[in-house]
Design a protein around this motif. Structure first.
Motif, PDB file in Angstrom:
ATOM      1  N   THR A 239       0.807  -1.217   0.000  1.00 22.48           N
ATOM      2  CA  THR A 239       0.000   0.000   0.000  1.00 22.48           C
ATOM      3  C   THR A 239       0.840   1.267   0.000  1.00 22.48           C
ATOM      4  O   THR A 239       0.529   2.225  -0.719  1.00 22.48           O
ATOM      5  N   ASP A 240       1.894   1.314   0.785  1.00 27.55           N
ATOM      6  CA  ASP A 240       2.728   2.520   0.821  1.00 27.55           C
ATOM      7  C   ASP A 240       3.325   2.818  -0.547  1.00 27.55           C
ATOM      8  O   ASP A 240       3.430   3.992  -0.948  1.00 27.55           O
ATOM      9  N   ASP A 241       3.695   1.776  -1.289  1.00 27.93           N
ATOM     10  CA  ASP A 241       4.237   1.978  -2.629  1.00 27.93           C
ATOM     11  C   ASP A 241       3.144   2.432  -3.594  1.00 27.93           C
ATOM     12  O   ASP A 241       3.404   3.255  -4.486  1.00 27.93           O
ATOM     13  N   LEU A 242       1.926   1.901  -3.421  1.00 27.53           N
ATOM     14  CA  LEU A 242       0.810   2.353  -4.249  1.00 27.53           C
ATOM     15  C   LEU A 242       0.543   3.833  -4.009  1.00 27.53           C
ATOM     16  O   LEU A 242       0.357   4.607  -4.967  1.00 27.53           O
ATOM     17  N   GLU A 260      -4.942  -3.866   2.390  1.00 30.12           N
ATOM     18  CA  GLU A 260      -4.163  -4.584   3.400  1.00 30.12           C
ATOM     19  C   GLU A 260      -4.757  -4.499   4.802  1.00 30.12           C
ATOM     20  O   GLU A 260      -4.675  -5.442   5.562  1.00 30.12           O
ATOM     21  N   GLU A 261      -5.329  -3.372   5.175  1.00 27.75           N
ATOM     22  CA  GLU A 261      -5.750  -3.182   6.560  1.00 27.75           C
ATOM     23  C   GLU A 261      -7.209  -3.539   6.807  1.00 27.75           C
ATOM     24  O   GLU A 261      -7.764  -3.210   7.846  1.00 27.75           O
ATOM     25  N   GLU A 262      -7.848  -4.232   5.882  1.00 27.55           N
ATOM     26  CA  GLU A 262      -9.288  -4.417   5.992  1.00 27.55           C
ATOM     27  C   GLU A 262      -9.709  -5.453   7.026  1.00 27.55           C
ATOM     28  O   GLU A 262     -10.840  -5.417   7.519  1.00 27.55           O
ATOM     29  N   SER A 263      -8.846  -6.400   7.378  1.00 26.22           N
ATOM     30  CA  SER A 263      -9.282  -7.571   8.135  1.00 26.22           C
ATOM     31  C   SER A 263      -9.895  -7.232   9.480  1.00 26.22           C
ATOM     32  O   SER A 263     -10.809  -7.913   9.945  1.00 26.22           O
ATOM     33  N   ALA A 264      -9.421  -6.172  10.130  1.00 27.01           N
ATOM     34  CA  ALA A 264      -9.906  -5.864  11.480  1.00 27.01           C
ATOM     35  C   ALA A 264     -11.337  -5.330  11.479  1.00 27.01           C
ATOM     36  O   ALA A 264     -12.059  -5.488  12.460  1.00 27.01           O
ATOM     37  N   TYR A 265     -11.766  -4.722  10.383  1.00 28.52           N
ATOM     38  CA  TYR A 265     -13.089  -4.098  10.407  1.00 28.52           C
ATOM     39  C   TYR A 265     -13.876  -4.270   9.110  1.00 28.52           C
ATOM     40  O   TYR A 265     -14.861  -3.576   8.894  1.00 28.52           O
ATOM     41  N   LEU A 275     -10.294   5.111  13.378  1.00 31.35           N
ATOM     42  CA  LEU A 275      -9.526   3.946  12.946  1.00 31.35           C
ATOM     43  C   LEU A 275      -8.091   4.052  13.459  1.00 31.35           C
ATOM     44  O   LEU A 275      -7.528   5.146  13.555  1.00 31.35           O
ATOM     45  N   PRO A 276      -7.496   2.909  13.798  1.00 32.54           N
ATOM     46  CA  PRO A 276      -6.161   2.933  14.413  1.00 32.54           C
ATOM     47  C   PRO A 276      -5.049   3.359  13.475  1.00 32.54           C
ATOM     48  O   PRO A 276      -3.982   3.767  13.913  1.00 32.54           O
ATOM     49  N   THR A 277      -5.270   3.245  12.163  1.00 26.89           N
ATOM     50  CA  THR A 277      -4.265   3.683  11.189  1.00 26.89           C
ATOM     51  C   THR A 277      -4.934   4.576  10.153  1.00 26.89           C
ATOM     52  O   THR A 277      -6.163   4.621  10.050  1.00 26.89           O
ATOM     53  N   SER A 278      -4.105   5.244   9.359  1.00 26.58           N
ATOM     54  CA  SER A 278      -4.641   6.236   8.430  1.00 26.58           C
ATOM     55  C   SER A 278      -4.548   5.801   6.971  1.00 26.58           C
ATOM     56  O   SER A 278      -4.845   6.581   6.080  1.00 26.58           O
ATOM     57  N   THR A 279      -4.144   4.551   6.719  1.00 31.36           N
ATOM     58  CA  THR A 279      -3.903   4.135   5.339  1.00 31.36           C
ATOM     59  C   THR A 279      -5.146   4.272   4.470  1.00 31.36           C
ATOM     60  O   THR A 279      -5.085   4.803   3.355  1.00 31.36           O
ATOM     61  N   ILE A 280      -6.277   3.786   4.954  1.00 31.27           N
ATOM     62  CA  ILE A 280      -7.500   3.845   4.157  1.00 31.27           C
ATOM     63  C   ILE A 280      -7.908   5.289   3.901  1.00 31.27           C
ATOM     64  O   ILE A 280      -8.303   5.649   2.786  1.00 31.27           O
ATOM     65  N   GLN A 281      -7.788   6.134   4.937  1.00 32.17           N
ATOM     66  CA  GLN A 281      -8.128   7.542   4.747  1.00 32.17           C
ATOM     67  C   GLN A 281      -7.202   8.199   3.727  1.00 32.17           C
ATOM     68  O   GLN A 281      -7.634   9.038   2.925  1.00 32.17           O
TER      69      GLN A 281
END
Length: 328
Positions: A239-242, A260-265, A275-281
């Motif tokens: 994701t970071d490279d995308l 990548e971060e979808e599994s938790a929610y 959300l605990p991380t900001s990747t999706i945002q």
């Protein structure tokens, strides 16, 4: 035979209860909790558990299921990369899946994502609702006579290839195990696919070999202005490279049904949560990115096939018959 269904949604209950009368001897209890170390003990007294693609079925969970007497894990999905198969083998627990519930459902959603991201229809809808009928920011490109690159030519990849061909696209494909019987696409090397495709759609399984298949190196090999779609597994893309590629204006558009971060929610309403991380945002902040919530499978036909195949897997286990959909 008693089966405990984890992470039950209303549609799971609806489609399984509709078919259950045709399978005498099978009893199902539906619970909302997903399976993890703390909830695995709830399976005490059950012959099998049924889980989905977002379940935690690592070694500690499987060992707890073994202690509770569970003999079978039924995956109501095609993917099983979240299952520790070494531990299931050690514990004598069989694993069965639904290998082909509806390839067309996922492929059609992949094309819907490609079209939406390309033609900005999600933005156009919001603009029209606000009485804004200006066309600025909505320009797309034709798919006709462009090149579609399909990575992974299983049933879903084949269905996507046929859809792209129907759009008048040239279809090329890459697969570690090419199917020489397919006359509607041309196999090429991964490097050639990356460098010549206008649309790249991912349809390969998640394995150690394919993890982060899309990364800074492979993104650099892509054409400028490429459209990328992923309806397979989030881990196929780093994701970071995308995000770096999007910032560098490498992509005309990106459509993601998995990340990548979808599994938790995944499948949960998180609208009131931080959300605990900001990747999706970060992904959603880009004007050329379209995202959906792992819904490629979500059609009446697919859910019917999932319920039917899962119950057939359970029946075969109960009857001591050959199980066609075992995972080894």
């Amino acid at each position: 035979m008693k089966i405990l269904f984890y992470d039950t949604k209303s549609y799971d209950r609806e489609f399984f209860e509709k078919l259950l009368p045709s399978y005498p001897g099978i009893e199902i209890k539906f619970i909302e909790a997903n399976i993890h170390e703390e909830t695995a003990a709830l399976a005490h007294g059950y012959d099998a558990i049924c889980a989905f693609v977002n379940a935690d079925l690592g070694a500690p969970v499987i060992e707890e299921l073994h202690r509770q007497g569970v003999k079978l894990i039924l995956m109501r999905c095609a993917g099983y990369n979240n299952v520790d198969l070494k531990t299931t083998a050690k514990c004598g627990i069989q694993v069965a899946r639904v290998p082909g519930y509806s390839p067309e459902a996922v492929a059609e959603h992949a094309m819907a994502l490609a079209l939406t991201a390309n033609r900005h229809t999600h933005k156009a809808y919001i603009k029209c609702r606000e009485n804004n009928f200006a066309l600025n920011g909505l320009m797309g490109v034709n798919f006709y006579q462009k090149t579609a690159g399909i990575i992974g030519t299983g049933k879903i990849g084949q269905a996507m290839a046929k859809i792209c061909r129907g759009f008048g696209m040239k279809v090329i494909a890459y697969d570690l195990f090419p199917n020489k019987n397919l006359d509607f696409l041309e196999y090429v090397s991964l490097d050639e696919l990356l460098s010549t495709s206008d649309l790249i759609s991912l349809h390969c399984p998640m394995t150690p070999e394919t993890e982060h298949l899309i990364n800074s190196e492979t993104i650099a090999k892509m054409k400028d202005g490429v459209i990328l779609v992923n309806t397979s597994r989030g881990g196929l893309i780093k994701t970071d490279d995308l995000i770096a590629g999007i910032r560098d204006h490498k992509f005309f558009a990106v459509g993601l049904d998995v990340y990548e971060e979808e599994s938790a929610y995944v499948y949960e309403d998180m609208s009131s949560s931080i959300l605990p991380t900001s990747t999706i945002q970060r992904l959603l902040s880009f004007p050329n990115v379209t995202m959906t919530s792992h819904q490629g499978f979500f059609t009446v036909e697919a859910l019917t096939n999932i319920a039917e195949t899962t119950l057939e897997n359970a029946k075969a286990f109960m009857d001591g018959a050959e199980m066609k959909n075992l995972v080894h």
